[in-house]
Write a protein that holds these residues in place. Structure first.
Motif, PDB file in Angstrom:
ATOM      1  N   THR A   1       0.826  -1.206   0.000  1.00  0.00           N
ATOM      2  CA  THR A   1       0.000   0.000   0.000  1.00  0.00           C
ATOM      3  C   THR A   1       0.861   1.257   0.000  1.00  0.00           C
ATOM      4  O   THR A   1       0.550   2.232  -0.698  1.00  0.00           O
ATOM      5  N   PHE A   2       1.966   1.220   0.762  1.00  0.00           N
ATOM      6  CA  PHE A   2       2.840   2.392   0.759  1.00  0.00           C
ATOM      7  C   PHE A   2       3.482   2.592  -0.613  1.00  0.00           C
ATOM      8  O   PHE A   2       3.653   3.723  -1.068  1.00  0.00           O
ATOM      9  N   MET A   3       3.837   1.479  -1.280  1.00  0.00           N
ATOM     10  CA  MET A   3       4.419   1.604  -2.616  1.00  0.00           C
ATOM     11  C   MET A   3       3.430   2.262  -3.562  1.00  0.00           C
ATOM     12  O   MET A   3       3.788   3.122  -4.375  1.00  0.00           O
ATOM     13  N   ALA A   4       2.147   1.838  -3.469  1.00  0.00           N
ATOM     14  CA  ALA A   4       1.136   2.451  -4.320  1.00  0.00           C
ATOM     15  C   ALA A   4       0.981   3.923  -3.967  1.00  0.00           C
ATOM     16  O   ALA A   4       0.798   4.768  -4.858  1.00  0.00           O
ATOM     17  N   MET A   5       1.069   4.247  -2.672  1.00  0.00           N
ATOM     18  CA  MET A   5       0.973   5.657  -2.274  1.00  0.00           C
ATOM     19  C   MET A   5       2.099   6.468  -2.893  1.00  0.00           C
ATOM     20  O   MET A   5       1.887   7.591  -3.341  1.00  0.00           O
ATOM     21  N   ILE A   6       3.314   5.869  -2.882  1.00  0.00           N
ATOM     22  CA  ILE A   6       4.440   6.592  -3.481  1.00  0.00           C
ATOM     23  C   ILE A   6       4.145   6.889  -4.941  1.00  0.00           C
ATOM     24  O   ILE A   6       4.292   8.012  -5.414  1.00  0.00           O
TER      25      ILE A   6
ATOM     26  N   ALA B   1       7.841  14.247   3.124  1.00  0.00           N
ATOM     27  CA  ALA B   1       8.949  15.029   2.600  1.00  0.00           C
ATOM     28  C   ALA B   1       8.775  15.269   1.109  1.00  0.00           C
ATOM     29  O   ALA B   1       9.181  16.307   0.589  1.00  0.00           O
ATOM     30  N   ALA B   2       8.136  14.276   0.415  1.00  0.00           N
ATOM     31  CA  ALA B   2       7.762  14.429  -0.997  1.00  0.00           C
ATOM     32  C   ALA B   2       8.937  14.748  -1.906  1.00  0.00           C
ATOM     33  O   ALA B   2       8.805  15.451  -2.890  1.00  0.00           O
ATOM     34  N   THR B   3      10.125  14.263  -1.558  1.00  0.00           N
ATOM     35  CA  THR B   3      11.269  14.396  -2.454  1.00  0.00           C
ATOM     36  C   THR B   3      11.659  12.994  -2.908  1.00  0.00           C
ATOM     37  O   THR B   3      11.275  12.023  -2.261  1.00  0.00           O
ATOM     38  N   PRO B   4      12.402  12.876  -4.000  1.00  0.00           N
ATOM     39  CA  PRO B   4      12.870  11.533  -4.384  1.00  0.00           C
ATOM     40  C   PRO B   4      13.619  10.857  -3.246  1.00  0.00           C
ATOM     41  O   PRO B   4      13.487   9.655  -3.026  1.00  0.00           O
ATOM     42  N   GLU B   5      14.370  11.668  -2.489  1.00  0.00           N
ATOM     43  CA  GLU B   5      15.088  11.121  -1.344  1.00  0.00           C
ATOM     44  C   GLU B   5      14.105  10.543  -0.324  1.00  0.00           C
ATOM     45  O   GLU B   5      14.292   9.440   0.205  1.00  0.00           O
ATOM     46  N   GLY B   6      13.010  11.286  -0.076  1.00  0.00           N
ATOM     47  CA  GLY B   6      12.004  10.817   0.874  1.00  0.00           C
ATOM     48  C   GLY B   6      11.374   9.520   0.419  1.00  0.00           C
ATOM     49  O   GLY B   6      11.209   8.586   1.200  1.00  0.00           O
ATOM     50  N   TYR B   7      11.033   9.445  -0.887  1.00  0.00           N
ATOM     51  CA  TYR B   7      10.382   8.238  -1.384  1.00  0.00           C
ATOM     52  C   TYR B   7      11.309   7.038  -1.266  1.00  0.00           C
ATOM     53  O   TYR B   7      10.891   5.942  -0.870  1.00  0.00           O
ATOM     54  N   SER B   8      12.601   7.230  -1.620  1.00  0.00           N
ATOM     55  CA  SER B   8      13.486   6.064  -1.523  1.00  0.00           C
ATOM     56  C   SER B   8      13.747   5.706  -0.067  1.00  0.00           C
ATOM     57  O   SER B   8      13.913   4.526   0.252  1.00  0.00           O
TER      58      SER B   8
END
Lengths: 476, 100
Positions: A246-251, A312-319
């Motif tokens: 679910t978190f992956m889908a959220m990302i 954080a909504a940055t690529p860094e945050g997502y990874s």
């Protein structure tokens, strides 16, 4: 259209779905035959192999834009399959022990896994909804596995009613987003994003549906009840693989469908939700005597930490979130696995923390493993939980969300109390009376040892010269 | 030709009735019916948007939503039957073993 290439890219999902059908067929022809379990394990290993192979490939659309593969979706698949595989290894012994080792369970696990893979690679609201529901419906069945006991049926009913209720919100959100943009494709929605009321309402409802599934406060009410009522190893599956998916889908949705639109400040919303989730989850966990409920509240708190990275909504945050989910999956499956081992012993109710007194010395290996997983969950170095927390909080600080990171660190410090409390009972209390402890099977111990090794290895990996899982994820 | 607002309005009202029903009713079967009402309200929204935009995506979505609702009904009714066998009631206020 390169359908063969698409099929090949989706081998993990296809293998699990076909293996699920095979397991159900085996059960129909030869009820209770052991081969169902072996088919399940084997197919998951093969699927994991293909999943690992596709790590590091760029994110691509497939099936006319219905799904994506490669990139962060591939990493999501690996987390899901890893969690599932270990849950299956542990489930066999545990379910045997509680006399509920039905082959249908493995079928349900495989179907739920293929739903999760669809969810973690969703590129269209239709495939997102379909994946989410395939997963959820199978999980409702698993929650009701012990249907002859009041508790089991009650947990399943709560999960089902609240889950179906939240599905309504998610679906309405999807419908409104479709109405506002005229497309169901996630990048298409992102391209046509506007700040009119329809779009904002749709995004809000979609987020509510997601927060329900990841059990963020204030949508968490079902979590402790369901986790307590479900057989422990299946709880581990619910708590890890389904949350990861679910978190992956959220990302995927947040980063591609909901760009910064005026009036839609989902970063602020998510950071508020993250703060109350972390505080609430950790505080209620402090007073829990039932170790499964304690782990349920701790899993609520962990969803809060992951939301820190998302907001954080940055690529860094997502990874960072992706890495956190990986860390959370291996250490939580391990912790639930040890709890399941204790619980399998007859005589006392070993899910009550008071009854764990003195067991650390009686079964040294299990005690050490439990301590290791709990240290990792508490975020103490050098375990993987620490590294995961470090990444999400660092991402929040780099995105100028310092208060959020401070609350996170304080909440995680408070959580040390209830994790260590279990260890105090294991090692510093006298055992109540002589309880016979059974021996875990070789496979069960082996699975736990591998999880423990992964927990330690990825805890020290960032400082090793040849490490680089985080670099791999960030490269997506 | 009716405006799309009417369809959206009626589906919003249906959805709200569903939510209110889930929140105030005590019978598990009625709660489940209210959930189904919510899902069907969404289907109406999807179909009206589909005809408004003149593309077929929304109607395809409705087929999937219907199939999922049917699958959910199978599992849900089975769980409610299991509850009834254990407790001899489907009143959700009396199903309260698990709390805190």
């Amino acid at each position: 259209m390169d359908y063969l290439g698409d099929l090949q890219a989706f081998l993990p999902g296809i293998i699990t779905a076909v293996a699920g059908l095979a397991v159900i067929t085996i059960e129909a022809l030869k009820s209770g035959h052991k081969s169902a379990y072996w088919v399940t394990s084997f197919s998951l290993i093969v699927a994991l192999f293909f999943g690992i192979q596709s790590l590091g490939t760029p994110l691509q659309e497939a099936f006319s834009g219905m799904l994506v593969h490669g990139g962060i979706a591939a990493f999501g698949n690996v987390i899901i399959l890893l969690g599932t595989l270990f849950c299956v290894f542990l489930s066999n012994d545990y379910l045997e022990g509680i006399d509920h080792n039905y082959n249908e369970v493995y079928g349900m696990i495989l179907f739920a896994t293929s739903g999760m893979i669809c969810l973690a690679g969703a590129n269209d609201l239709i495939s997102l909804f379909l994946g989410l529901e395939t997963m959820s419906i199978c999980l409702y069945v698993m929650a009701g596995l012990i249907k002859n006991e009041k508790q089991g049926a009650e947990g399943a009913l709560k999960y089902f009613l609240l889950g179906a209720f939240s599905t309504g919100f998610l679906l309405y959100g999807a419908a409104l987003l479709y109405g506002a943009t005229g497309t169901t494709s996630i990048p298409g929605i992102g391209a046509a994003a506007s700040s009119d009321l329809l779009f904002l309402a749709g995004a809000a409802l979609l987020l509510i549906g997601f927060l329900f599934k990841v059990s963020a406060v204030p949508f968490h009410m079902w979590t402790p009840d369901v986790y307590q009522a479900t057989p422990t190893t299946l709880t581990a599956y619910m708590a890890t693989a389904s949350k990861a998916a679910t978190f992956m889908a959220m990302i995927l949705v947040l980063s591609r469908a909901l760009p910064s639109v005026e009036g839609l400040d989902w970063q602020a919303v998510l950071s508020v939700v993250a703060i109350i989730t972390m505080i609430f989850g950790n505080i209620i966990a402090l007073v829990q005597d039932n170790i499964k409920r304690m782990l349920a509240y701790s899993s609520i708190a962990h969803a809060g930490y992951a939301l820190v990275g998302l907001s954080a909504a940055t690529p860094e945050g997502y990874s960072a979130v992706a890495f956190y989910l990986f860390a959370y999956t291996i250490m939580n499956v391990g912790a639930f696995g040890v709890v399941a081992y204790y619980e399998r012993n007859k005589g006392l109710d070993f899910s009550d923390v008071n009854n764990l007194a003195g067991l650390g010395f009686k079964k040294p290996m299990m005690g050490v493993m439990m301590s290791l997983f709990l240290f990792s969950l508490a975020g103490i170095p050098p375990f993987v939980g620490f590294v995961g927390k470090y990444y999400v909080f660092a991402a929040a600080i780099n995105a100028n969300m310092v208060p959020l990171a401070i609350v996170g660190v304080l909440a995680s410090a408070a959580s040390v109390y209830y994790y260590l409390r279990v260890m105090v009972y294991l090692y510093f209390r006298e055992a109540h009376k002589e309880t016979e402890m059974i021996d875990a099977s070789f496979l069960y111990k082996g699975a736990l040892v591998i999880l423990a090794l992964l927990t330690v290895y990825y805890g020290i990996e960032p400082i090793l010269p040849f490490g680089g899982l985080m670099e791999l994820i960030t490269g997506f | 030709m009716l405006e799309i607002d009417w369809f959206l309005g009626i589906s919003a009202i249906m959805f709200s009735i569903g939510i209110i029903g889930v929140l105030i009713r005590r019978n598990a079967v009625v709660i489940f019916m209210c959930v189904e009402l919510m899902l069907n309200a969404v289907n109406l929204t999807l179909v009206s948007f589909s005809s408004f935009h003149g593309n077929i995506d929304g109607q395809i979505f409705v087929f999937f939503a219907l199939a999922v609702a049917a699958a959910e009904a199978v599992v849900g009714l089975a769980i409610i039957i299991a509850i009834f066998r254990n407790n001899l009631t489907v009143d959700v206020t009396e199903i309260n073993l698990l709390r805190w």
